[in-house]
Design an enzyme around this catalytic site. Structure first.
Site, PDB file in Angstrom:
ATOM      1  N   CYS A   2       0.825  -1.205   0.000  1.00  0.00           N
ATOM      2  CA  CYS A   2       0.000   0.000   0.000  1.00  0.00           C
ATOM      3  C   CYS A   2       0.861   1.257   0.000  1.00  0.00           C
ATOM      4  O   CYS A   2       1.861   1.323   0.701  1.00  0.00           O
ATOM      5  CB  CYS A   2      -0.940   0.077   1.188  1.00  0.00           C
ATOM      6  N   ARG A  27       6.276  -0.484  -4.102  1.00  0.00           N
ATOM      7  CA  ARG A  27       5.830  -1.062  -2.833  1.00  0.00           C
ATOM      8  C   ARG A  27       4.919  -2.263  -3.054  1.00  0.00           C
ATOM      9  O   ARG A  27       4.709  -3.046  -2.134  1.00  0.00           O
ATOM     10  CB  ARG A  27       5.102   0.000  -2.003  1.00  0.00           C
ATOM     11  N   TRP A  74      -2.867  -2.873  -1.645  1.00  0.00           N
ATOM     12  CA  TRP A  74      -2.428  -4.274  -1.684  1.00  0.00           C
ATOM     13  C   TRP A  74      -3.452  -5.015  -0.832  1.00  0.00           C
ATOM     14  O   TRP A  74      -3.452  -4.877   0.391  1.00  0.00           O
ATOM     15  CB  TRP A  74      -1.021  -4.357  -1.104  1.00  0.00           C
ATOM     16  N   ASN A 100      -3.386   3.032   4.981  1.00  0.00           N
ATOM     17  CA  ASN A 100      -2.459   1.890   4.952  1.00  0.00           C
ATOM     18  C   ASN A 100      -2.529   1.215   6.311  1.00  0.00           C
ATOM     19  O   ASN A 100      -2.525   1.907   7.336  1.00  0.00           O
ATOM     20  CB  ASN A 100      -1.007   2.344   4.759  1.00  0.00           C
ATOM     21  N   GLY A 101      -2.503  -0.101   6.323  1.00  0.00           N
ATOM     22  CA  GLY A 101      -2.524  -0.812   7.605  1.00  0.00           C
ATOM     23  C   GLY A 101      -3.747  -1.697   7.693  1.00  0.00           C
ATOM     24  O   GLY A 101      -4.431  -1.948   6.688  1.00  0.00           O
ATOM     25  N   GLU A 481      19.756 -17.483  -0.301  1.00  0.00           N
ATOM     26  CA  GLU A 481      19.434 -16.188  -0.892  1.00  0.00           C
ATOM     27  C   GLU A 481      19.284 -16.304  -2.417  1.00  0.00           C
ATOM     28  O   GLU A 481      18.379 -15.702  -3.003  1.00  0.00           O
ATOM     29  CB  GLU A 481      20.511 -15.163  -0.498  1.00  0.00           C
ATOM     30  N   LYS A 485      15.865 -15.383  -4.465  1.00  0.00           N
ATOM     31  CA  LYS A 485      15.837 -14.428  -5.582  1.00  0.00           C
ATOM     32  C   LYS A 485      15.173 -15.053  -6.798  1.00  0.00           C
ATOM     33  O   LYS A 485      14.337 -14.443  -7.441  1.00  0.00           O
ATOM     34  CB  LYS A 485      17.247 -13.962  -5.969  1.00  0.00           C
ATOM     35  N   GLU A 488      11.371 -15.671  -6.250  1.00  0.00           N
ATOM     36  CA  GLU A 488      10.650 -14.414  -6.046  1.00  0.00           C
ATOM     37  C   GLU A 488      10.328 -13.704  -7.372  1.00  0.00           C
ATOM     38  O   GLU A 488       9.234 -13.174  -7.545  1.00  0.00           O
ATOM     39  CB  GLU A 488      11.556 -13.524  -5.180  1.00  0.00           C
ATOM     40  N   HIS A 504      20.057 -37.034   2.115  1.00  0.00           N
ATOM     41  CA  HIS A 504      19.071 -37.414   3.134  1.00  0.00           C
ATOM     42  C   HIS A 504      17.643 -37.237   2.622  1.00  0.00           C
ATOM     43  O   HIS A 504      16.697 -37.192   3.404  1.00  0.00           O
ATOM     44  CB  HIS A 504      19.309 -36.599   4.411  1.00  0.00           C
ATOM     45  N   LYS A 603       7.179  -4.428  -1.329  1.00  0.00           N
ATOM     46  CA  LYS A 603       8.535  -4.049  -0.928  1.00  0.00           C
ATOM     47  C   LYS A 603       8.656  -3.930   0.582  1.00  0.00           C
ATOM     48  O   LYS A 603       9.626  -4.351   1.183  1.00  0.00           O
ATOM     49  CB  LYS A 603       8.899  -2.717  -1.601  1.00  0.00           C
TER      50      LYS A 603
END
Ligand code: AGP
Length: 608
Positions: A2, A27, A74, A100-101, A481, A485, A488, A504, A603
């Site tokens: 948002c 964002r 969002w 927002n929130g 990481e 990436k 994502e 294993h 973001k």
């Protein structure tokens, strides 16, 4: 997650709001809207989808007023749709708000308001705020706002237009970022600085529990009891171009290429040939000398930087380091003593889980340092001390340069602490400081040497639906990481394993052509990794290896090799990450993915 913008001034608000929202696109959002007040009407337009779709509607439906608010949503409560998009209004259209929130008790409030006869147009939690304002309004908006927020549970950055005061915006903040940009004959509101960096470099950072009343040439701030508040102006030294693409197709690629400079900025005046200076942390000598346990809390990529730090701190100092995902830490009963240190790591400084964990640690009496890229953020302000990452604005949802600066910040901190605790010989300390200074040039070299190969490998791997990343020691944390990436931004299913763990269970998934990215930058464990690589190769995997300079043996076993330039073994991670970022980028590019704004992601994750 948002975005909010607002404008009060002498220019037409609609295009300024739209441009501000454009700069907050990173964002993450699924719908958007704006509202403009021209003294006669508050026109509201909103649209599901990308901002371009809103643009068409603005031209025909929004007045030329000079006061307005905008929002990118969002979705949390109610699916993405035109109706659920913000701004929302009350029954009388007197109050128009963006939020927002999350309002956690919205169902109780909605029931109360329905009983009072209010009618709702959306499924959102936000709409209750507009109706509650209407219910509480008795000719004074600030008093109505005070009464309203007394009934709200949850988090909010709120902007409010009011039909009776055409040149004014009211705002309130709790647990969701909100800044006010100060201009001449105009003022700006946003959830993040890049929204109006071209218009001003002077900002007020609103804190939790604060209101502001914003006019064209006046900004009055209050606490939630309506006591006036004086605040310092926060001046940013970022250039507006730093938040632009500068000819790159995507922010992510630009940010990968900015990494050498980002590390130079981080180390300037902190890493010198004669050693590391982190006295800015204001930690007492006694505390540092006796420190024998560190807790690192973070989410996602920031968490991965903490994992590297664990290996480094344990190797160099032989002290105990616990690294926790903040969304777990906040609900765990973690024993912490007052002589232990907590490091909260966050690019945005607003990640809700990391903030909650920081608060929990502080409640237990721990000393908390923030490693963050955002000086005015909640995490920066609530920590006892801060190490600013100085990566510059990171716009792409996938974090690259901020991650690298987190990793290097941990290198610096580990060396600094090793020296304070007298656990490192002077010679080694100076050599390692010297190696840190070389990192930016080595990063330039790695980008140059690996970009073409990664672009080529991406053409092949873009067709795969699975990929595996393996490594030992810090290479394992890099594997995590690299896998994050790739999944994502390219949506390929990627998993990371300690190289010795494959047999294993996961080895069962290795078949002809499956991409395996094997990291072998640690000479001390290279032979072990090599035998694991042989195992996957024997089962038909296509292996790209990233190894230390001198590990030529691997060429006979794998399909492609990238050599990492010579540097202290504890620092190879800062270089190894680059080809992994490039591989993810080019794979996503070939798969035609929305690289800077991957689906479903935001973001700055300001909700739980
Ligand atoms: C990184 O590529 C991710 N988008 C994500 O994991 C991110 O690192 C995480 O949300 C934490 O964000 P922060 O650093 O702003 O706290």
């Amino acid at each position: 997650m948002c975005g909010i913008v607002g404008y009060v001034g002498d220019k037409k608000a609609a295009s300024i709001l739209y441009d501000g929202l454009k700069r907050l696109e990173y964002r993450g959002y699924d719908s958007s809207g704006i509202a403009v007040n021209d003294g006669f009407n508050i026109d509201v337009v909103k649209k599901k989808g990308k901002l371009e779709q809103l643009k068409g509607k603005i031209e025909d439906n929004v007045n030329g007023g000079t006061t307005g608010i905008g929002h990118t949503r969002w979705a949390t409560h109610g699916q993405p749709s035109d109706l659920n998009s913000h701004p929302h209004s009350d029954c009388s259209q007197n109050f128009v708000i963006a939020h927002n929130g999350i309002i956690e008790n919205f169902q109780d409030i909605k029931k109360y308001l329905l009983d009072k006869g209010h009618t709702f147009k959306s499924e959102t939690d936000t709409e209750v705020i507009a109706h509650l304002l209407e219910e509480n309004y008795e000719n004074d908006v600030l008093s109505a706002l005070k009464k309203t927020i007394e009934n709200l549970e949850g988090s909010y950055a709120l902007t409010i237009l009011n039909n009776k005061e055409p040149n004014r915006i009211y705002v309130a903040r709790k647990d969701s970022p909100l800044i006010i940009g100060i201009g001449e004959n105009e003022n700006f509101i946003a959830s993040d600085i890049p929204a109006f960096l071209s218009e001003t470099k002077d900002f007020y950072i609103l804190e939790d529990g604060e209101f502001a009343v914003i006019d064209q040439d006046n900004i009055n701030m209050y606490d939630f009891d309506l006591n006036p508040k004086e605040k310092e102006i926060y001046h940013v030294d970022w250039d507006p171009e730093m938040a632009e693409k500068q000819g790159y197709e995507h922010y992510m690629l630009k940010e990968i290429h900015e990494q050498p400079d980002a590390v130079r900025r981080l180390m300037a005046n902190r890493v010198m040939p004669e050693g590391i200076d982190l006295e800015e942390l204001n930690l007492e000598e006694e505390f540092l000398k006796n420190l024998n346990k560190i807790h690192i809390i973070a989410c996602g990529t920031a968490y991965h930087s903490g994992l590297i730090a664990k290996y480094m701190l344990e190797d160099l100092l032989n002290i105990s380091v616990e690294v926790d995902v903040a969304s777990e830490y906040r609900y765990r009963n973690v024993p912490i003593k007052e002589d232990e240190l907590v490091i909260a790591v966050s690019q945005s400084g607003e990640t809700s889980d990391t903030l909650a964990s920081l608060r929990k640690a502080k409640q237990k009496g721990a000393k908390v340092i923030a490693f963050t890229n955002s000086r005015g953020s909640s995490i920066a302000r609530e920590a006892d001390e801060m190490l600013l990452l100085k990566a510059g604005p990171e716009i792409s949802v996938a974090s690259t340069k901020a991650y690298l600066n987190m990793v290097v910040a941990f290198y610096m901190f580990s060396l600094f602490l090793a020296k304070k605790q007298e656990k490192i010989e002077e010679k080694e300390y100076l050599e390692m400081s010297g190696d840190l200074i070389k990192l930016p040039d080595l990063l330039d070299q790695v980008i140059e040497e690996s970009e073409k190969l990664m672009e080529d490998k991406a053409k092949q791997y873009a067709k795969s639906e699975n990929a595996f990343f393996i490594g030992r020691h810090t290479d394992y944390t890099l594997a995590l990481e690299g896998a994050l990436k790739l999944k994502e931004i390219s949506y390929i299913h990627a998993e990371a394993y300690p190289a010795g763990e494959l047999k294993h269970g996961t080895l069962a998934l290795i078949e002809e052509g499956v991409p395996v990215i094997a990291l072998g930058t640690k000479e001390s464990v290279f032979e072990k990794t090599l035998s694991n690589v042989t195992e996957v190769k024997a089962r038909g995997a296509d292996v790209t290896a990233i190894v230390y300079n001198g590990a030529e043996d691997i060429e006979e076993v794998v399909d492609h090799v990238i050599y990492i330039p010579e540097v202290n073994e504890l620092f190879t991670g800062a270089l190894t990450i680059v080809p992994l970022q490039l591989l993810a980028y080019y794979t996503a590019l070939i798969r035609d993915c929305d690289i800077d704004q991957p689906r479903n992601l935001a973001k700055s994750v300001t909700v739980e």
